[in-house]
Enzyme design. Structure first.
Site, PDB file in Angstrom:
ATOM      1  N   THR A   1     -13.397   7.726  68.462  1.00 45.00           N
ATOM      2  CA  THR A   1     -12.359   7.617  69.208  1.00 45.00           C
ATOM      3  C   THR A   1     -12.984   7.347  70.806  1.00 45.00           C
ATOM      4  O   THR A   1     -12.621   6.628  71.358  1.00 45.00           O
ATOM      5  CB  THR A   1     -11.492   8.898  69.175  1.00 45.00           C
TER       6      THR A   1
ATOM      7  N   GLN B   1     -14.552   1.913  59.821  1.00 42.57           N
ATOM      8  CA  GLN B   1     -14.365   1.975  58.446  1.00 42.57           C
ATOM      9  C   GLN B   1     -15.013   1.061  57.599  1.00 42.57           C
ATOM     10  O   GLN B   1     -15.138   1.132  56.281  1.00 42.57           O
ATOM     11  CB  GLN B   1     -12.661   1.832  57.949  1.00 42.57           C
TER      12      GLN B   1
ATOM     13  N   CYS C   1      -5.698  11.124  61.635  1.00 38.36           N
ATOM     14  CA  CYS C   1      -5.557  11.294  63.131  1.00 38.36           C
ATOM     15  C   CYS C   1      -4.165  11.678  63.325  1.00 38.36           C
ATOM     16  O   CYS C   1      -3.888  11.950  64.393  1.00 38.36           O
ATOM     17  CB  CYS C   1      -6.318  10.265  63.989  1.00 38.36           C
TER      18      CYS C   1
END
Lengths: 377, 390
Positions: free
Chosen positions: A71, A180, A323
């Site tokens: 993030t 990812q 999230c």
């Protein structure tokens, strides 16, 4: 036996990482900026860690900046690039299926006067390259795209971004959210034409609270935090040495991604073959998805009871991005899936520790859930 | 100088001969609430309760807790000092300085219950007012509309000096109106309903229906967190968790879809009523509001109420959602309520629920269920948890 299929949310730390964290806290706990021997030792560990991460991205160690995770990396890259480039244009091109740490950041920038274009996706969660070429104009200052979608595993044509910018004669910086993808496929930002790339430790069996931003040599972005000289003032603050050392150890322990990918593909194909035999199971992921992530819907059974049921049996899956904590997936919504599929998504994500036995348990669990759980209307 | 808390009770003063019982109850409630904040000594005199902290007690925490105790109209922090005018003046200057420095006008009020004190009330006012004016030259005296009232009370053992009053939570002491059971799902409404009835003096127990695997452990944890927040006002709450999966599945399998919710509500009421009776509760509390959802239309409520023998309190019945939300924000349950976990009420929500069900129709549909057996089993398998914020 527990069967863990939520590796896109987080992964089990590998023992190499655990040992490295513990070692950094017991033996090598100095401040890397201190000038005495304890500091030097810590600094050496920091720079070695940087090299380990750089090795994995086939880049120079100077291009790696440690952050607190995905993030922060995404925020720093997008806001930092936008503000650095603000005099050269105001358009930012992205996709409509980004992780919330990009999506919400873009919304903020839009409110601040930038023009944000989010490319639509097809019903497999992929963007059309032609749309990308059309969206990028000479006024574009940033293109940010994820490499692998966190919910369905679709792969974005990030290598086309630089080309689109060149064709439009735009100065745009290219940012890639590779959280990812890192460790799961061969990854080389330079050959993808990427200027900025976000990666995170806890998705590759490292500790949480650490990640890195790749910033190509010569590229400048504005920092978001201010303080000391650490990380060349791009990300000041005393380095989280235990976490960084754990991150580096996890990166060193990664197997060859190309070979691992073959193995994971095999497991994925095995699982999908069994899943589609269960009535009402549909696959939402595209056939060419990164095989680590498979998104399915079990029509008629809402995600939450399915999750609870499997969890009771020690099988851990998720309904989407961790999230967003249970909210409806914006990714599946953007893919234009019908309500029945939107209500019942299950994300199954693999790691290198995933076994055939675990997959069998999962298949059995889903089949049993189908019998026990009453279908919603 | 010692700091104490002076509590004026609200409606209690009206309660005539019962006043003593109410006061005792209030003191008991406060004692319990302050238990983990340290030792306090309580004394009651002339409709004022004095809470005196003993060694090591945390008075700031105590004030935060007393703000949420029902049955208190207003209270203040006060300095308890020796009954000597010199000492009183010096202490007033020192103790009230932070407050006096933030206002422009003030007046002094004095109460003298110890008539042996050499000065009478007007004299005390004059002395104190004059002294404070000299020490704080920015102040003016305004007897009609002062920014702040400085009160000096001369009591048996001490003189009390206090400034601004703190508004209390109002209402009646918890327990003074008996005990009732609140049906709590995890939404916005039921914690507000619980709070409102506790405010009127009801001690609470809570009943929650859990339907694993349709509802998760987190949904139950959420109910714990909500009740914990409510218990800051109401005092401890016993939560009863009723296993509800089988009942919901059987309703779904055997009853027409448009009437699910009403039948489910009736089953809940039946179970709740038995638990409430066992726990000496005289009423049920729900967070319903007319017309909010299909099961809260007047005919639907009539069908639900038809199975209840005890009164059902619905304090939100005439409120709009935003009014309820405002209260839930005030009591800080809102942010917990909006966590997105499935609860028992949203499992199997019918697409087109009947908004005007009739009792005959509902009873006809219910014949498909072994109502008594299901209710008995649900009651038998109910677990309980004690919830307390402090």
């Amino acid at each position: 036996m527990n069967a863990y299929f939520d590796n896109s949310a987080t992964t089990a730390p590998c023992c190499e990482a655990v040992n490295a964290v513990s070692d950094a806290m017991t033996r090598c706990w100095g401040n890397p900026s201190s000038l005495h021997r304890a500091g030097n030792l810590a600094n050496e560990l920091l720079e070695n860690s940087r090299k380990d991460i750089a090795n994995r991205l086939s880049c120079a160690p100077e291009e790696i900046f440690f952050t607190s995770g995905g993030t922060e990396g995404n925020n720093l890259a997008v806001i930092g690039a936008a503000h650095q480039m603000r005099r050269m244009g105001r358009r930012i091109v992205s996709t409509s299926v980004e992780h919330s740490s990009i999506d919400d950041t873009l919304n903020k920038l839009e409110a601040d006067g930038f023009e944000v274009i989010k490319l639509k996706v097809d019903n497999y969660g992929r963007i059309n390259e032609k749309d990308l070429y059309a969206a990028v104009n000479s006024n574009t200052i940033l293109i940010t795209m994820m490499l692998v979608n966190n919910e369905v595993g679709s792969i974005m044509p990030i290598q086309a971004a630089k080309r689109a910018a060149m064709m439009a004669r735009s100065p745009a910086l290219i940012h890639c959210d590779a959280v990812q993808a890192f460790g799961k496929m061969p990854l080389k930002p330079a050959s993808l034409g990427v200027d900025l790339m976000t990666i995170s430790s806890h998705k590759i069996h490292g500790p949480k609270g650490v990640g890195a931003l790749y910033i190509r040599k010569g590229v400048k972005i504005k920092p978001r935090t201010f303080g000391g000289e650490q990380e060349k003032k791009i990300r000041p603050g005393t380095e989280a040495m235990p976490a960084i050392a754990g991150f580096a150890a996890a990166a060193r322990a990664l197997p060859d991604p190309a070979r691992e990918l073959e193995h994971i593909t095999m497991l994925r194909d095995y699982m999908v073959a069994k899943l589609i035999e269960i009535p009402d199971v549909v696959i939402n992921s595209p056939p060419d998805a990164l095989p680590y992530v498979t998104n399915i819907s079990v029509l008629g059974i809402k995600s939450e009871p399915m999750l609870n049921f499997l969890s009771e049996k020690g099988i851990f899956v998720s309904s989407g991005s961790a999230c967003s904590k249970g909210k409806k997936s914006h990714v599946l919504l953007q893919m234009g899936l019908d309500r029945k599929r939107l209500d019942s998504p299950i994300r199954i994500s693999f790691s290198r520790y995933t076994t055939v036995q675990e997959i069998d348990a999962l298949i059995l669990g889903i089949a049993e859930a189908k019998k026990v759980i009453r279908a919603a209307k | 100088m010692k700091e104490i808390i002076l509590i004026k009770n609200g409606e209690l003063a009206l309660k005539g001969l019962n006043r003593r019982t109410f006061e005792d109850m209030l003191v008991k409630n406060m004692r319990r609430r302050l238990d983990s904040a340290g030792k306090f000594k309580f004394t009651v005199a002339q409709s004022t309760i004095v809470a005196e902290p003993e060694e090591g007690a945390d008075i700031d925490e105590a004030v935060a807790r007393i703000e949420k105790v029902f049955g208190i109209a207003a209270f203040s922090r006060a300095a308890a000092v020796e009954k000597d005018m010199e000492v009183i003046l010096k202490s007033a200057e020192e103790y009230l300085a932070p407050q006096l420095l933030s206002v422009r006008s003030f007046k002094v009020e004095a109460k003298r219950s110890d008539k042996k004190f050499p000065l009478n009330s007007p004299e005390i006012c004059r002395e104190t007012g004059g002294y404070l004016l000299r020490k704080f030259p920015h102040l003016v005296v305004d007897v009609h509309n002062p920014d702040m009232v400085v009160t000096v009370e001369i009591r048996d053992t001490h003189a009390y000096i206090h400034g601004k009053q703190i508004k209390g939570a109002g209402g009646m002491p918890t327990g003074s109106a008996g005990r009732a059971a609140v049906l709590i799902s995890g939404g916005i409404d039921s914690p507000v309903a619980a709070y409102m009835m506790a405010k009127r003096g009801l001690e609470l127990i809570a009943i929650h229906f859990a339907s694993p695997p349709y509802t998760s452990e987190r949904a139950e944890q959420k109910v714990h967190s909500l009740l914990k927040q409510v218990s800051k006002y109401s005092g401890r709450i016993t939560l009863f968790v009723v296993p509800f999966t089988e009942i919901q599945e059987l309703i779904k399998d055997n009853c027409p879809e448009d009437i699910f919710t009403v039948i489910m509500r009736r089953m809940m009421m039946r179970v709740a009523q038995i638990i409430a009776q066992k726990e000496n509760s005289g009423a049920l509390i729900t967070g319903e509001s007319v017309g909010q959802v299909a099961s809260q239309t007047m005919p639907a409520i009539a069908c639900t109420d038809a199975v209840c023998e005890m009164p059902v309190f619905r304090p939100l019945i005439g409120m709009d959602k935003d009014e309820v939300v405002a209260i839930s924000r005030k009591i800080e349950t809102f942010d917990i309520s909006i966590l997105p976990y499935e609860d028992c009420c949203t499992v199997f929500t019918p697409k087109h629920p009947k908004t005007r069900p009739t009792i005959d129709y509902v009873e006809e549909c219910e014949k498909a269920l072994e109502v008594d057996r299901l209710v008995d089993e649900a009651v038998k398998n109910t677990r309980f948890v004690l919830i307390n914020a402090y």
